[in-house]
Structures are given as structure tokens and as C-alpha cells.
Design a protein around this motif. Structure first.
Motif, PDB file in Angstrom:
ATOM      1  N   ASN A  90       0.813  -1.217   0.000  1.00 52.11           N
ATOM      2  CA  ASN A  90       0.000   0.000   0.000  1.00 52.11           C
ATOM      3  C   ASN A  90       0.849   1.272   0.000  1.00 52.11           C
ATOM      4  OD1 ASN A  90       1.016  -0.081   2.569  1.00 52.11           O
ATOM      5  ND2 ASN A  90      -0.955   0.143   3.613  1.00 52.11           N
ATOM      6  N   HIS A  91       2.131   1.141  -0.345  1.00 51.22           N
ATOM      7  CA  HIS A  91       3.094   2.255  -0.407  1.00 51.22           C
ATOM      8  C   HIS A  91       3.522   2.745   0.972  1.00 51.22           C
ATOM      9  CE1 HIS A  91       2.645   2.370  -4.683  1.00 51.22           C
ATOM     10  NE2 HIS A  91       1.406   2.800  -4.644  1.00 51.22           N
ATOM     11  N   SER A  92       3.129   2.057   2.038  1.00 53.46           N
ATOM     12  CA  SER A  92       3.637   2.427   3.358  1.00 53.46           C
ATOM     13  C   SER A  92       5.042   1.830   3.516  1.00 53.46           C
ATOM     14  CB  SER A  92       2.720   1.918   4.467  1.00 53.46           C
ATOM     15  OG  SER A  92       2.684   0.504   4.490  1.00 53.46           O
ATOM     16  N   PHE A  93       5.748   2.261   4.556  1.00 46.27           N
ATOM     17  CA  PHE A  93       7.104   1.768   4.759  1.00 46.27           C
ATOM     18  C   PHE A  93       7.505   1.870   6.219  1.00 46.27           C
ATOM     19  CE2 PHE A  93       7.584   6.280   4.058  1.00 46.27           C
ATOM     20  CZ  PHE A  93       8.677   6.691   4.799  1.00 46.27           C
ATOM     21  N   ASP A  94       8.486   1.060   6.593  1.00 50.26           N
ATOM     22  CA  ASP A  94       9.126   1.110   7.905  1.00 50.26           C
ATOM     23  C   ASP A  94      10.505   1.732   7.759  1.00 50.26           C
ATOM     24  OD1 ASP A  94       7.066  -0.336   9.120  1.00 50.26           O
ATOM     25  OD2 ASP A  94       8.043  -2.260   8.738  1.00 50.26           O
ATOM     26  N   VAL A  95      10.943   2.414   8.799  1.00 48.29           N
ATOM     27  CA  VAL A  95      12.347   2.826   8.895  1.00 48.29           C
ATOM     28  C   VAL A  95      12.971   1.983   9.997  1.00 48.29           C
ATOM     29  CG1 VAL A  95      13.948   4.717   9.332  1.00 48.29           C
ATOM     30  CG2 VAL A  95      11.784   5.174   8.171  1.00 48.29           C
ATOM     31  N   ILE A  96      13.996   1.226   9.653  1.00 46.88           N
ATOM     32  CA  ILE A  96      14.581   0.268  10.579  1.00 46.88           C
ATOM     33  C   ILE A  96      15.836   0.815  11.238  1.00 46.88           C
ATOM     34  CG2 ILE A  96      15.588  -2.049  10.761  1.00 46.88           C
ATOM     35  CD1 ILE A  96      13.814  -2.825   8.364  1.00 46.88           C
ATOM     36  N   GLY A  97      16.596   1.588  10.510  1.00 48.96           N
ATOM     37  CA  GLY A  97      17.843   2.100  11.057  1.00 48.96           C
ATOM     38  C   GLY A  97      18.623   2.822   9.987  1.00 48.96           C
ATOM     39  N   ARG A  98      19.952   2.805  10.115  1.00 52.53           N
ATOM     40  CA  ARG A  98      20.812   3.472   9.154  1.00 52.53           C
ATOM     41  C   ARG A  98      22.009   2.587   8.825  1.00 52.53           C
ATOM     42  NH1 ARG A  98      20.192   8.473   8.060  1.00 52.53           N
ATOM     43  NH2 ARG A  98      22.385   9.019   7.812  1.00 52.53           N
ATOM     44  N   PHE A  99      22.609   2.845   7.678  1.00 54.57           N
ATOM     45  CA  PHE A  99      23.848   2.154   7.352  1.00 54.57           C
ATOM     46  C   PHE A  99      24.900   2.515   8.396  1.00 54.57           C
ATOM     47  CE2 PHE A  99      21.774   2.024   3.223  1.00 54.57           C
ATOM     48  CZ  PHE A  99      22.131   0.777   2.753  1.00 54.57           C
TER      49      PHE A  99
END
Length: 326
Positions: A304-313
Motif C-alpha cells: 500500500n506504499h507504506s514503509f518502515d524505517v529500521i535504522g541506518r547504514f
């Protein structure tokens, strides 16, 4: 030229796809930095038939180059906060009205009329420097709310506590938007049982506290404010649009913004939904800079075009407007 009214009137996936390809061609022809990057990848508009073919400019270019697709004078230069001794990103904005349309329409898409809210802003680290796109946005929201109680709070936590408690008790709809470390400072000093207030964190400890995963942060904030959900804003200096999480941990984009994920080991390979990868952003409001950016954030996308942000490189800086680091 691209008619900017097309950006904020997108109503279908087909319209988004068509405009994204048009914007790519426009920026290929008018943005010297982006053109050079595409040339290095041997990517020409004739090779780009769909969104997945578009090259995404590494976000680091905003630190080292003037990323512009416009010849008109620069109205505002937004800069990232960074840390002492680091090079900051700079976003050269030639038309502030596009930024204003983007954050106003984006907020309305998810939260309704800004005039329904008293806006309380706890953003001390941003208020202490110039060039913050977040401060520009929130200041506009405060003015647009037309409530005399709306305003910024720097280090006056006791005053904020009294104002927030009184407004909530009087049944006013309140939006408290704050940087993570300042919200934690507030709930460590005062406990609340809020009924009519949205708590929205913009992420970032700004070097004031140890970083923590978002679930841990939200658990502490929910307990301290006495609320069942904590909302989040996902934005950055290099963008003119924001995504919002309405308390379920998933971010949603306005209709002119999309998230894709790339293979962490192969930046030119895009991943399918629900696979963890680097976050690529299409922000069509960035018409006069670059709309196709490969960030240093890690996340997952959904159907549905939603997303999670998990962290960073691991190798990237901790930046002011970004969310948690694992």
C-alpha cells in the motif's frame, strides 16, 4: 518546464508514474550534477521506461555539490545540523511556495485542517541554529493554526507542561511536535494523562542521549504522556515532503512521494516489498533540485506504499531529521 500544479493534483498511480518519468527527463536535462551521475551509469532518458529504471542520486551529493535543476535565484538554503566537524547537507530552494504547498497539503492529507489544532513545538536543537527546514515548516504551521496558544518552546519545560495540561483539560485539539531527546526530557520531569493531544516525534537524539530503537522510545513516551499512540514525522533537509506515521509504526507518503528499497550490496538493484534495504525516495516536490534520492536509511516497503524505517547504514552520520539507529 514542468507545471507544478501537476505535482499536488496526483490522484492515481498512473499519474504518479507518468509525472515521475517527466520529472526525470526534465532533471536529466537541467541538473548538471544529476546529468553527470546518470552519464556515469550510462542511463539516458531513452533507457528509462519505468520508475524502476530511474537512477537515484546518493544523498551525499547534497554535501559536496550544488544540486539544482533551476536557473532562478535561490530563495532559501536549508542545511542539516550534522555534528561538530562534519560537512552538512545543503538544499538550495529556488521556490519556497513549492515547499509550502508540499508540507501544507501533506499535513492536511493525513491530519485535516491545521486550524483545528493548537501547535506546540518542542524543538530546542533546531531553534538554536539557522537554516532548518523543519523550523520553517513548523513556524508556518503555528501561524496557520491561528491559535494564540500555539508556539515554540526552547528550554521552558515547566511552561510547556502547564500550557499542555491546561489545553488538553479544556478539550482543545493539540499537536505536540518535538525532537526525541526533548520529549524524553519532558516526560522525565512531568507525567501526563492526555486525552486530546497528538504526540509527534521528529526523531534524533542530537548527541544529547544514546540512540534507541523507535519501539523503546515510543513505549517510554506513551507511558509518560498517558497516550496510546505516538506519531512520527519522516523528513530531511534534502526533501521538500514529509511522510507520517499515525502511531502504528508504518509511514505513509503524500500522493507525490514514494519509497523504494535497494539492495544494500548492489545499489542499482531494487528490492521487492517487505525486504530490508536502503531507502530510495521519489519526492516530486523536489522539482528544482533532485527528486530521486538514495538515502542512508534502511527500511522495508509494503504493497500500500507504506514503509518502515529500521535504522541506518553503519558508516553514515547520525543526522538531525532522521529516526532511530539500531
Amino acid at each position: 518546464m514542468i507545471d507544478t500544479t501537476r505535482i499536488f493534483s496526483i490522484t492515481s498511480e498512473k499519474e504518479f508514474q507518468t509525472l515521475a518519468l517527466d520529472v526525470f527527463k526534465f532533471q536529466f536535462e537541467n541538473n548538471a550534477v544529476y546529468r553527470s551521475f546518470c552519464d556515469l551509469l550510462y542511463k539516458h532518458p531513452s533507457d528509462v521506461k519505468q520508475i524502476r529504471d530511474i537512477p537515484f542520486l546518493p544523498i551525499q551529493f547534497f554535501k559536496s555539490h550544488q544540486v539544482l535543476s533551476s536557473q532562478t535565484p535561490i530563495q532559501e538554503t536549508f542545511s542539516s545540523s550534522g555534528t561538530t566537524g562534519t560537512t552538512t547537507s545543503k538544499h538550495y530552494v529556488t521556490d519556497l511556495s513549492i515547499y509550502e504547498q508540499s508540507f501544507r497539503k501533506g499535513f492536511e492529507q493525513f491530519y485535516g485542517n491545521i486550524k483545528d489544532y493548537v501547535i506546540l513545538a518542542l524543538l530546542p536543537s533546531y531553534l538554536e541554529r539557522e537554516g532548518s527546514s523543519l523550523i520553517y515548516m513548523v513556524n508556518d504551521m503555528i501561524n496557520a493554526s491561528e491559535h494564540v496558544e500555539s508556539g515554540f518552546y526552547l528550554n521552558t519545560i515547566n511552561d510547556l507542561k502547564q500550557q499542555l495540561t491546561a489545553l488538553d483539560a479544556n478539550g482543545k485539539k493539540v499537536l505536540l511536535i518535538g525532537v526525541s531527546f526533548a520529549l524524553l526530557d519532558l516526560v522525565e520531569s512531568h507525567q501526563f494523562k492526555l486525552q486530546n493531544t497528538i504526540i509527534m516525534e521528529t526523531g534524533g537524539m542530537k548527541g544529547r542521549r544514546k540512540e534507541m530503537v523507535r519501539d523503546e522510545l515510543h513505549t517510554i513516551l506513551k507511558s509518560g504522556f498517558g497516550v496510546s499512540k505516538v506519531h512520527s514525522e519522516y523528513g530531511m533537509t534534502e526533501l521538500l515532503s514529509q511522510a507520517y506515521s499515525l502511531g502504528d509504526g508504518r509511514f505513509k507518503c503524500p500522493s507525490w512521494m514514494r519509497i523504494l528499497t535497494r539492495d544494500p550490496e548492489d545499489a542499482l538493484t531494487l528490492l521487492n516489498n517487505e525486504k530490508t534495504g536502503g531507502i530510495n525516495i521519489i519526492d516530486l516536490a523536489n522539482i528544482n533540485s533532485c527528486s530521486f534520492i538514495a538515502t542512508q536509511d534502511l527500511g522495508r516497503t509494503y504493497k500500500n506504499h507504506s514503509f518502515d524505517v529500521i535504522g541506518r547504514f553503519d558508516s553514515s552520520d547520525i543526522r538531525g531529521c532522521n529516526l532511530m539507529v539500531l
